[in-house]
Design a protein around this motif. Sequence first.
Motif, short mmCIF file in Angstrom:
data_model
loop_
_atom_site.label_atom_id
_atom_site.label_comp_id
_atom_site.label_asym_id
_atom_site.label_seq_id
_atom_site.Cartn_x
_atom_site.Cartn_y
_atom_site.Cartn_z
N LYS A 168 0.84 -1.21 0.00
CA LYS A 168 0.00 0.00 0.00
C LYS A 168 0.87 1.25 0.00
O LYS A 168 0.61 2.20 -0.75
CB LYS A 168 -0.91 -0.01 1.22
CG LYS A 168 -1.84 1.21 1.36
CD LYS A 168 -2.76 1.02 2.54
CE LYS A 168 -3.72 2.21 2.67
NZ LYS A 168 -3.02 3.44 3.06
N LEU A 169 1.92 1.24 0.82
CA LEU A 169 2.82 2.39 0.87
C LEU A 169 3.49 2.61 -0.48
O LEU A 169 3.55 3.73 -1.00
CB LEU A 169 3.89 2.18 1.94
CG LEU A 169 5.04 3.19 1.98
CD1 LEU A 169 4.52 4.58 2.34
CD2 LEU A 169 6.13 2.75 2.95
N VAL A 170 3.98 1.55 -1.08
CA VAL A 170 4.68 1.67 -2.36
C VAL A 170 3.72 2.13 -3.45
O VAL A 170 4.05 2.99 -4.28
CB VAL A 170 5.35 0.34 -2.72
CG1 VAL A 170 5.89 0.37 -4.15
CG2 VAL A 170 6.48 0.01 -1.74
N ARG A 171 2.54 1.57 -3.45
CA ARG A 171 1.56 1.90 -4.48
C ARG A 171 1.14 3.37 -4.41
O ARG A 171 0.96 4.02 -5.44
CB ARG A 171 0.35 0.99 -4.33
CG ARG A 171 -0.68 1.09 -5.44
CD ARG A 171 -1.70 -0.03 -5.35
NE ARG A 171 -2.34 -0.09 -4.04
CZ ARG A 171 -2.15 -1.05 -3.15
NH1 ARG A 171 -1.30 -2.03 -3.41
NH2 ARG A 171 -2.77 -1.03 -1.99
N GLU A 172 1.03 3.92 -3.22
CA GLU A 172 0.52 5.27 -3.05
C GLU A 172 1.61 6.33 -3.06
O GLU A 172 1.33 7.50 -3.38
CB GLU A 172 -0.26 5.38 -1.73
CG GLU A 172 -1.53 4.52 -1.71
CD GLU A 172 -2.23 4.60 -0.36
OE1 GLU A 172 -1.67 5.23 0.57
OE2 GLU A 172 -3.34 4.05 -0.25
N ASP A 222 6.97 7.76 6.20
CA ASP A 222 7.01 6.32 5.94
C ASP A 222 7.97 5.97 4.80
O ASP A 222 8.68 4.97 4.86
CB ASP A 222 5.60 5.81 5.60
CG ASP A 222 4.73 5.63 6.84
OD1 ASP A 222 5.28 5.67 7.97
OD2 ASP A 222 3.51 5.46 6.69
N VAL A 223 7.98 6.81 3.76
CA VAL A 223 8.91 6.57 2.66
C VAL A 223 10.36 6.73 3.14
O VAL A 223 11.24 5.93 2.79
CB VAL A 223 8.62 7.52 1.48
CG1 VAL A 223 9.72 7.44 0.42
CG2 VAL A 223 7.27 7.18 0.85
N LEU A 224 10.61 7.74 3.96
CA LEU A 224 11.96 7.93 4.50
C LEU A 224 12.36 6.74 5.37
O LEU A 224 13.51 6.29 5.31
CB LEU A 224 12.01 9.22 5.32
CG LEU A 224 11.95 10.53 4.53
CD1 LEU A 224 11.86 11.71 5.48
CD2 LEU A 224 13.17 10.67 3.65
N GLU A 225 11.44 6.23 6.16
CA GLU A 225 11.75 5.06 6.99
C GLU A 225 12.11 3.85 6.14
O GLU A 225 13.09 3.14 6.42
CB GLU A 225 10.54 4.74 7.87
CG GLU A 225 10.70 3.48 8.71
CD GLU A 225 11.85 3.58 9.68
OE1 GLU A 225 12.76 2.75 9.61
OE2 GLU A 225 11.84 4.51 10.51
N LEU A 226 11.34 3.62 5.09
CA LEU A 226 11.60 2.49 4.21
C LEU A 226 12.95 2.64 3.52
O LEU A 226 13.76 1.69 3.47
CB LEU A 226 10.49 2.36 3.17
CG LEU A 226 10.70 1.28 2.09
CD1 LEU A 226 10.81 -0.10 2.73
CD2 LEU A 226 9.58 1.33 1.06
N ARG A 227 13.23 3.83 2.99
CA ARG A 227 14.49 4.05 2.30
C ARG A 227 15.68 3.88 3.25
O ARG A 227 16.71 3.30 2.89
CB ARG A 227 14.50 5.44 1.67
CG ARG A 227 13.56 5.57 0.48
CD ARG A 227 13.61 6.98 -0.09
NE ARG A 227 12.87 7.06 -1.34
CZ ARG A 227 12.79 8.16 -2.07
NH1 ARG A 227 13.39 9.27 -1.68
NH2 ARG A 227 12.11 8.15 -3.21
N THR A 228 15.54 4.40 4.47
CA THR A 228 16.61 4.27 5.44
C THR A 228 16.90 2.81 5.75
O THR A 228 18.05 2.38 5.83
CB THR A 228 16.23 5.01 6.74
OG1 THR A 228 16.06 6.39 6.46
CG2 THR A 228 17.32 4.86 7.79
#
Length: 559
Positions: free
Chosen positions: A220-224, A268-274
């Motif tokens: 969901k995070l990636v899609r949005e 959330d995107v920053l958390e995933l990238r980190t």
Amino acid sequence: MMTDTIIEQLEEYFENSKQEQSFGIQNFQGVREYTKIPLAPITLVYGQNSAGKSTIHDAQLFIHGFFSGEWDCKKTAEYLDRWANHNRHSEPLTKGYLGEADDVVISIGFVTGEMDYFKWEAGYHQNQDFISDGLANTLFASNIDNNIPFRVFFHFSNNSRDSSWHIRQFSLYLGDVHCLDLIFNELEYNELEYSCILKINRSHLVYALIDSFFEGGIDKLVRESMDENISDPDFLVFTNIDGNSNLRWEKPISWMEVDCSAIRPSSDVLELRTFLLSLLIIPTESIARDFWFSSVAPLRPIPSKQTAVFRCSLDSPKNSTGWLGLAEQVGMKAITENYPVDQPISDDPWFSNLDAMNRMLSHPMFLNTDYEVTGNCLFFTPIEAFSRENKSNGEMRELLRHFEVEVHLKLRHKKNGSVVEIEDVEVGISQIIPVLSSIIEGGSVFIQQPELHLHPKLQAQLADAFIECMNKGRGGFVLESHSEHLLLRFLRRIRETNKSDIKNKLFSLTSKQISVLYVDKLEDGSSKIFPLRISPEGEFIDRWPHGFFTERDGDLFDE
């Protein structure tokens, strides 16, 4: 959010995964097909002359130079030009290879954990808000109690336009299961830039950890929030990532710069990238720190009366090795013996190492030479330093340690007390002293021809020196040798240990603590490395290759 169940599953998974120290090579010097090389606390390397035994030493040198950051891009490329197999393009592999047939592949199996995490965290200046309580901290530092076994694969390739070297692919296994790939694709319009594809294995528990962290799940995070991704049932795929595939593994993808720009992605995107960046970097931190070997060359210079003189400073323990390291220890011992304090001499690592080495050099259980390393010391201390009278021994020690000392290394005969120059005794003694010094100092060491100029009996007893140092936790040893006597003593100790018949516990050795490698030259001129397994009873499971340790039978029986 994350559940305790996933953390427990990860802990059990890592605990049950195979933990090994090993490395693999493909198209490196004479070794063509991908070959994994198992290491143990004691690793023996055998093979005929010119078979390619030095490939193992050179691969370890490459690993250290690349991962430690000691080599810049230019030097790494120079060594790839030098050590990459020169037939990989003209005679491409048809089997037994990883990635592309002409890739130079280096893999390392090791363990990582919180020490590597904190080093990465300290140097990761961007996105600090997403570190202390984030996914990377959870996986590598706060909730996983055990070390995490991993294996990384680096594929090196030549640029199709100008033959310059770059990293073509990085792969990571956490535990026994494939976790992710980072694949660099050349951009036709710019030879300095690469577009990356990052793939996360959905069947890995790390993916479940990521998925549980974000509300609604990772898809969901990636899609949005992230435009460039591909729907794949087996992998979470990110495409068109700006990459940096040069020969320094510091910032393989450019998210760090993007995340600090004026327009910031969501938290959330920053958390995933980190977290994804942590997976790329943290395992390699442990390689840079611990996966390296000092080296003792096969031809060890014999100090003459003139070259056995060393000038050094004793203000703090150094990492000096060889004869210089011994000179420093002799200087410190001279100070302490002349100005003793309450601390026992044996408690100080400077000269406890010296005493331990002298014990192995002279004791009947080991080399039994009757000699020990000593020396004459000349301290360069200004006269003003002695102007105040009644200095205590402790004050004198501190005073002398802050000035240079000139140490003339010599050998003392323990029975008659005579002191002689190192060059005046048999050459075997001068050749074995650097070997003993290196294994006493601790740390991993690659020693070529440790048995050089030693009597067969002493070669066997040298094996006990390696075993004792191993059991005292002084490091791991890779021994490139031609000695049958060395190997036979190791096998004997395995048998005695297995039967509980070992008289000295410091000489105990199991088959899991030793790795035997045989390097053979094939008909096409390439080299092949054969790991030879040993049973718990001290017998070879795998047959010893032809043409080695059989010459004795041929001479005895006219075969």
